[in-house]
Design an enzyme around this catalytic site. Structure first.
Site, PDB file in Angstrom:
ATOM      1  N   THR A 297       9.510  45.019  24.112  1.00  0.00           N
ATOM      2  CA  THR A 297      10.506  46.005  24.087  1.00  0.00           C
ATOM      3  C   THR A 297      11.508  45.305  25.259  1.00  0.00           C
ATOM      4  OG1 THR A 297       8.718  48.068  24.081  1.00  0.00           O
ATOM      5  CG2 THR A 297      11.515  48.175  25.052  1.00  0.00           C
TER       6      THR A 297
ATOM      7  N   HIS B 225      13.318  42.488  23.110  1.00  0.00           N
ATOM      8  CA  HIS B 225      14.083  43.309  22.341  1.00  0.00           C
ATOM      9  C   HIS B 225      15.392  43.489  23.299  1.00  0.00           C
ATOM     10  CE1 HIS B 225      11.478  43.524  18.674  1.00  0.00           C
ATOM     11  NE2 HIS B 225      10.445  44.074  19.421  1.00  0.00           N
TER      12      HIS B 225
END
Length: 342
Positions: A40, A43
């Protein structure tokens, strides 16, 4: 305090001075000692389509951490200054049907630490006491920092009974590696794991996989035969989010086999639903951890001798975050840790 901030709506991260978080009567203030870099976070750094839709800058990111309690709110009980802790990064409403029934991991109003609110890539983080896990027995700080992804692995791997079962895991990223270690520790008969990275497959062998298979060179069916299996795998753990991995897994399950799917595909893809029906397969989606049953299981597994040390392959001082993120993004390593005491 110093913090890693997604300061602008563009690729990159910035180390900045930000205000120290304040706490309310039910909160805990934690001095961060270690953090783990998650997909995450990658990203968010790259500012891909998901991040653009999910993140509002500026934001302190990070949700995998271990630290020491330095202050507690007036209503907090059973957590004391000096406690070594990790944190559950899913903050729930406490009022919906699932929360009231004790199924907090199913809350529809979940807010993610380091995604929907400022996170733990900082010298201090504040959390509700109900999201704090106190390590009552000693745990290595690096391992404590990855209790969040370790929880994903445990939640996925223990979704179905494993004793004496043959297990296939698609994706040897850090969570897949931990799931392989858990499956081996929990009594699986054979554990096959797949990936395209030889470095990660070597790590899989270190954590106890019977066969670490490079799917650019061999198929799961060939791996199944190499292990002497005649009827397919009993349990599948899909960790990659790759359509071809899921389809290959379905094709190699025994009748009545059970699949737990943690890997998050980037978009919809077709699968052979006829095979799922006629083979009577169960497919279960997994997201996060069961609060706090999974956390209890994690602590017990470590107390029972589960060794996750091979999964951690990089450790950097927080001010070397660029190098740490580059290492985590190259797809050939295990878990990368940031040290906030350096």
């Amino acid at each position: 305090m110093k913090a890693l901030v997604k300061e602008k709506a563009e690729p990159g991260l910035w180390l900045r001075d930000v205000p120290e978080p304040s706490i309310g009567p039910g909160d805990v203030l934690i001095k961060v000692l270690r953090t783990g870099i998650c997909g995450t976070d990658l990203h968010i750094r790259s500012w891909d389509e998901w991040a653009q839709q999910s993140i509002t800058a500026p934001l302190v990111l990070g949700h995998e951490f271990a630290g020491e309690v330095v202050e507690t709110g007036r209503d907090v009980a059973d957590i004391a200054v000096g406690d070594r802790v990790s944190g559950e990064g899913h903050l729930v409403c406490g009022k919906c049907r699932n929360c009231l029934a004790g199924r907090r991991h199913l809350c529809r109003a979940t807010v993610g630490l380091g995604v929907g609110r400022d996170g733990a890539f900082a010298e201090y983080v504040a959390l509700p006491a109900s999201n704090v896990w106190v390590h009552r027995t000693p745990v290595d700080l690096d391992i404590a920092a990855i209790f969040d992804p370790f929880g994903n692995a445990v939640h996925t791997a223990l979704s179905f009974p494993l004793v004496g079962e043959d297990v296939v895991i698609t994706g040897a990223g850090p969570i897949g590696l931990m799931a392989a270690a858990v499956a081996r520790h929990a009594g699986a008969r054979k554990v096959l794991i797949t990936d395209v990275s030889e470095e990660r497959l070597e790590l899989a062998r270190k954590v106890g996989a019977d066969l670490a298979l490079n799917v650019t060179e061999a198929t799961i069916a060939e791996g199944q035969r190499a292990l002497g299996l005649r009827e397919g795998f009993d349990v599948g753990l899909e960790m990659s989010g790759r359509p071809e991995a899921m389809r290959d897994m379905i094709a190699n399950m025994t009748h009545g086999g059970r699949i737990a799917m943690l890997g998050l595909p980037p978009q919809e893809f077709p699968v052979d639903w006829s095979r799922i029906v006629t083979s009577m397969l169960t497919v279960k989606g997994i997201y996060g951890r069961e609060m706090f049953e999974t956390w209890y299981a994690m602590s017990v597994l470590l107390e029972g001798g589960l060794d996750l040390a091979p999964v951690i392959t990089g450790r950097y001082a927080f001010h070397d975050f660029e190098a740490a993120f580059d290492a985590a993004a190259d797809g050939r390593c295990g878990k990368v840790i940031l040290d906030w005491t350096a």
